[in-house]
Design a protein around this motif. Structure first.
Motif, PDB file in Angstrom:
ATOM      1  N   THR A   1      -1.525   0.873 -12.215  1.00  0.00           N
ATOM      2  CA  THR A   1      -0.032   1.057 -12.293  1.00  0.00           C
ATOM      3  C   THR A   1       0.660   0.793 -11.833  1.00  0.00           C
ATOM      4  O   THR A   1       2.058  -0.078 -11.254  1.00  0.00           O
ATOM      5  CB  THR A   1       0.479   1.856 -14.063  1.00  0.00           C
ATOM      6  N   ALA A   2       0.463   1.567 -10.680  1.00  0.00           N
ATOM      7  CA  ALA A   2       1.691   2.058  -9.204  1.00  0.00           C
ATOM      8  C   ALA A   2       0.835   0.356  -8.576  1.00  0.00           C
ATOM      9  O   ALA A   2       1.916  -0.021  -8.235  1.00  0.00           O
ATOM     10  CB  ALA A   2       1.181   2.628  -8.464  1.00  0.00           C
ATOM     11  N   THR A   3      -0.359  -0.097  -8.414  1.00  0.00           N
ATOM     12  CA  THR A   3      -0.196  -1.737  -7.890  1.00  0.00           C
ATOM     13  C   THR A   3       0.413  -2.596  -8.358  1.00  0.00           C
ATOM     14  O   THR A   3       0.730  -3.071  -7.665  1.00  0.00           O
ATOM     15  CB  THR A   3      -1.923  -1.233  -7.708  1.00  0.00           C
ATOM     16  N   LEU A   4       0.556  -2.441  -9.597  1.00  0.00           N
ATOM     17  CA  LEU A   4       0.723  -3.350 -10.427  1.00  0.00           C
ATOM     18  C   LEU A   4       2.191  -4.473  -9.997  1.00  0.00           C
ATOM     19  O   LEU A   4       2.533  -4.633 -10.031  1.00  0.00           O
ATOM     20  CB  LEU A   4       0.724  -3.489 -12.005  1.00  0.00           C
ATOM     21  N   LEU A   5       3.153  -2.856 -10.286  1.00  0.00           N
ATOM     22  CA  LEU A   5       3.886  -2.477  -9.886  1.00  0.00           C
ATOM     23  C   LEU A   5       4.658  -2.632  -8.883  1.00  0.00           C
ATOM     24  O   LEU A   5       5.811  -3.941  -8.337  1.00  0.00           O
ATOM     25  CB  LEU A   5       4.311  -0.834 -10.410  1.00  0.00           C
ATOM     26  N   ALA A   6       3.805  -2.753  -7.655  1.00  0.00           N
ATOM     27  CA  ALA A   6       4.037  -2.574  -5.635  1.00  0.00           C
ATOM     28  C   ALA A   6       4.013  -3.948  -6.008  1.00  0.00           C
ATOM     29  O   ALA A   6       5.234  -4.689  -5.484  1.00  0.00           O
ATOM     30  CB  ALA A   6       3.787  -1.805  -5.583  1.00  0.00           C
ATOM     31  N   ALA A   7       2.916  -4.247  -6.199  1.00  0.00           N
ATOM     32  CA  ALA A   7       2.691  -5.996  -6.226  1.00  0.00           C
ATOM     33  C   ALA A   7       3.411  -6.810  -7.066  1.00  0.00           C
ATOM     34  O   ALA A   7       3.595  -7.964  -5.723  1.00  0.00           O
ATOM     35  CB  ALA A   7       1.674  -6.426  -6.348  1.00  0.00           C
ATOM     36  N   GLN A   8       4.033  -7.055  -8.007  1.00  0.00           N
ATOM     37  CA  GLN A   8       4.627  -7.545  -8.976  1.00  0.00           C
ATOM     38  C   GLN A   8       6.412  -7.737  -8.428  1.00  0.00           C
ATOM     39  O   GLN A   8       7.436  -8.526  -8.081  1.00  0.00           O
ATOM     40  CB  GLN A   8       4.536  -7.509 -10.054  1.00  0.00           C
TER      41      GLN A   8
ATOM     42  N   GLY B   1       7.862 -10.776  -6.671  1.00  0.00           N
ATOM     43  CA  GLY B   1       9.111 -11.368  -7.505  1.00  0.00           C
ATOM     44  C   GLY B   1      10.595 -11.492  -6.814  1.00  0.00           C
ATOM     45  O   GLY B   1      11.019 -12.182  -6.170  1.00  0.00           O
ATOM     46  N   ALA B   2      10.840 -10.493  -5.452  1.00  0.00           N
ATOM     47  CA  ALA B   2      11.343 -10.400  -4.255  1.00  0.00           C
ATOM     48  C   ALA B   2      11.192 -11.889  -3.724  1.00  0.00           C
ATOM     49  O   ALA B   2      12.194 -12.125  -3.567  1.00  0.00           O
ATOM     50  CB  ALA B   2      10.983  -8.265  -3.400  1.00  0.00           C
TER      51      ALA B   2
ATOM     52  N   GLU C   1       0.244  -1.592   0.316  1.00  0.00           N
ATOM     53  CA  GLU C   1      -0.164  -0.475   0.208  1.00  0.00           C
ATOM     54  C   GLU C   1       1.123   1.307   0.187  1.00  0.00           C
ATOM     55  O   GLU C   1       0.660   2.024  -0.398  1.00  0.00           O
ATOM     56  CB  GLU C   1      -0.798  -0.326   1.082  1.00  0.00           C
ATOM     57  N   ALA C   2       1.796   1.252   0.651  1.00  0.00           N
ATOM     58  CA  ALA C   2       2.740   2.031   1.402  1.00  0.00           C
ATOM     59  C   ALA C   2       3.656   2.429  -0.289  1.00  0.00           C
ATOM     60  O   ALA C   2       3.704   3.910  -1.044  1.00  0.00           O
ATOM     61  CB  ALA C   2       3.890   2.233   2.116  1.00  0.00           C
ATOM     62  N   LEU C   3       3.952   1.587  -0.736  1.00  0.00           N
ATOM     63  CA  LEU C   3       5.073   1.634  -2.391  1.00  0.00           C
ATOM     64  C   LEU C   3       3.923   1.749  -3.510  1.00  0.00           C
ATOM     65  O   LEU C   3       4.095   3.446  -4.339  1.00  0.00           O
ATOM     66  CB  LEU C   3       4.923  -0.087  -2.569  1.00  0.00           C
ATOM     67  N   VAL C   4       2.710   1.989  -3.613  1.00  0.00           N
ATOM     68  CA  VAL C   4       1.568   2.329  -4.550  1.00  0.00           C
ATOM     69  C   VAL C   4       1.962   3.827  -3.779  1.00  0.00           C
ATOM     70  O   VAL C   4       1.592   4.549  -5.312  1.00  0.00           O
ATOM     71  CB  VAL C   4       0.346   1.670  -3.857  1.00  0.00           C
ATOM     72  N   GLU C   5       0.987   4.654  -2.488  1.00  0.00           N
ATOM     73  CA  GLU C   5       1.492   5.808  -3.001  1.00  0.00           C
ATOM     74  C   GLU C   5       2.783   6.591  -3.401  1.00  0.00           C
ATOM     75  O   GLU C   5       2.467   7.698  -3.650  1.00  0.00           O
ATOM     76  CB  GLU C   5       0.821   6.101  -1.148  1.00  0.00           C
TER      77      GLU C   5
END
Length: 270
Positions: free
Chosen positions: A200-207, A211-212, A185-189
């Motif tokens: 786009t931010a949600t996809l990037l953060a979750a993936q 992946g990590a 949630e914080a990464l998305v914000e």
């Protein structure tokens, strides 16, 4: 598929549904061999419709015929659930509890001579990515261990631990999805604040988090080594990590696990 295994579940909440979803999606246990007792009739109808299982208010009909009873109720409701089910189980039926803080000693007192297993799964079980840990009582043998590993590990991973470790398991992997959701949630914000669209931010953060995690599970390097490998001196990642260190993100996560562990211990003493 284990067509010979009949499962009964007391409680129809989020964690019970996660187990049901994992079992039915994987085909490990036939849906017709899963029965749920839940005090809300509307919830029973929902579970039966979505997963094709048997669900009803009351467990008297299925208790004498099941191989494994899964206790999935709130801690406050556990004493009543154990009293109401103990006398109806067939001899040799295993009791698998996912009730936070409910000890093996308490389970064995409620279900004399029944094999018992105390477990702590987490909700990503519902999407095939659960992490569960379990500890076995004195009457639980190889068959019960195999069943616990099947039921808990078929939709993710499962590990047997000593019971003394289960409070820490609760604090880490039991509560851990909430910590991960907060991080995502914080990464998305942050992404939105930096100019990205929310989707786009949600996809990037979750993936990125997924992946990590997969790189850590691959086991080729420790989390610290993996972090170092993507952190170039004076680079963008180093700049971001410096902020996280100044804000004590690492310490906050450590303290969150410890606090949840202590809460689990307190529940066990109450």
């Amino acid at each position: 598929m284990r067509d010979d295994l009949h499962i009964g579940i007391i409680g129809g909440g989020a964690m019970a549904e996660a187990i049901i979803a994992g079992l039915t999606a994987s085909g490990a246990v036939a849906a017709r061999h899963i029965s749920v007792s839940e005090h809300k009739a509307a919830r029973c109808e929902t579970l039966a419709r979505i997963y094709g299982i048997h669900a009803a208010v009351g467990a008297e009909r299925f208790l004498p015929h099941i191989d494994v009873l899964i206790l999935a109720v709130k801690p406050a409701a556990a004493p009543a659930a154990m009293r109401e089910t103990a006398g109806h189980l067939r001899a040799g039926a295993c009791v698998l509890s996912i009730v936070a803080g409910l000890t093996i000693a308490a389970l064995e007192e409620a279900y004399p001579e029944h094999p018992v297993v105390r477990a702590m799964p987490n909700t990503p079980l519902a999407v095939g990515a659960g992490m569960s840990a379990y500890a076995c009582g004195r009457y639980a043998g190889a068959e019960e261990r195999d069943r616990a590993a099947l039921l808990l590990g078929v939709a993710g991973r499962a590990a047997e631990v000593d019971e003394t470790a289960l409070d820490a398991v609760t604090g880490l992997s039991g509560s851990g999805p909430a910590y991960a959701f907060l991080v995502i949630e914080a990464l998305v914000e942050g992404g939105v604040a930096a100019g990205l669209g929310r989707e786009t931010a949600t996809l990037l953060a979750a993936q990125t988090v997924l992946g990590a995690a997969q790189m850590v599970l691959a086991g080729k390097a420790s989390p610290a080594d993996l972090r170092a490998a993507v952190t170039s001196p004076a680079g963008t990642t180093a700049a971001g990590l410096r902020v996280m260190e100044r804000r004590n993100v690492r310490s906050a996560l450590i303290e969150a696990v410890i606090a949840a562990t202590e809460r689990s211990r307190a529940l066990g003493r109450s």
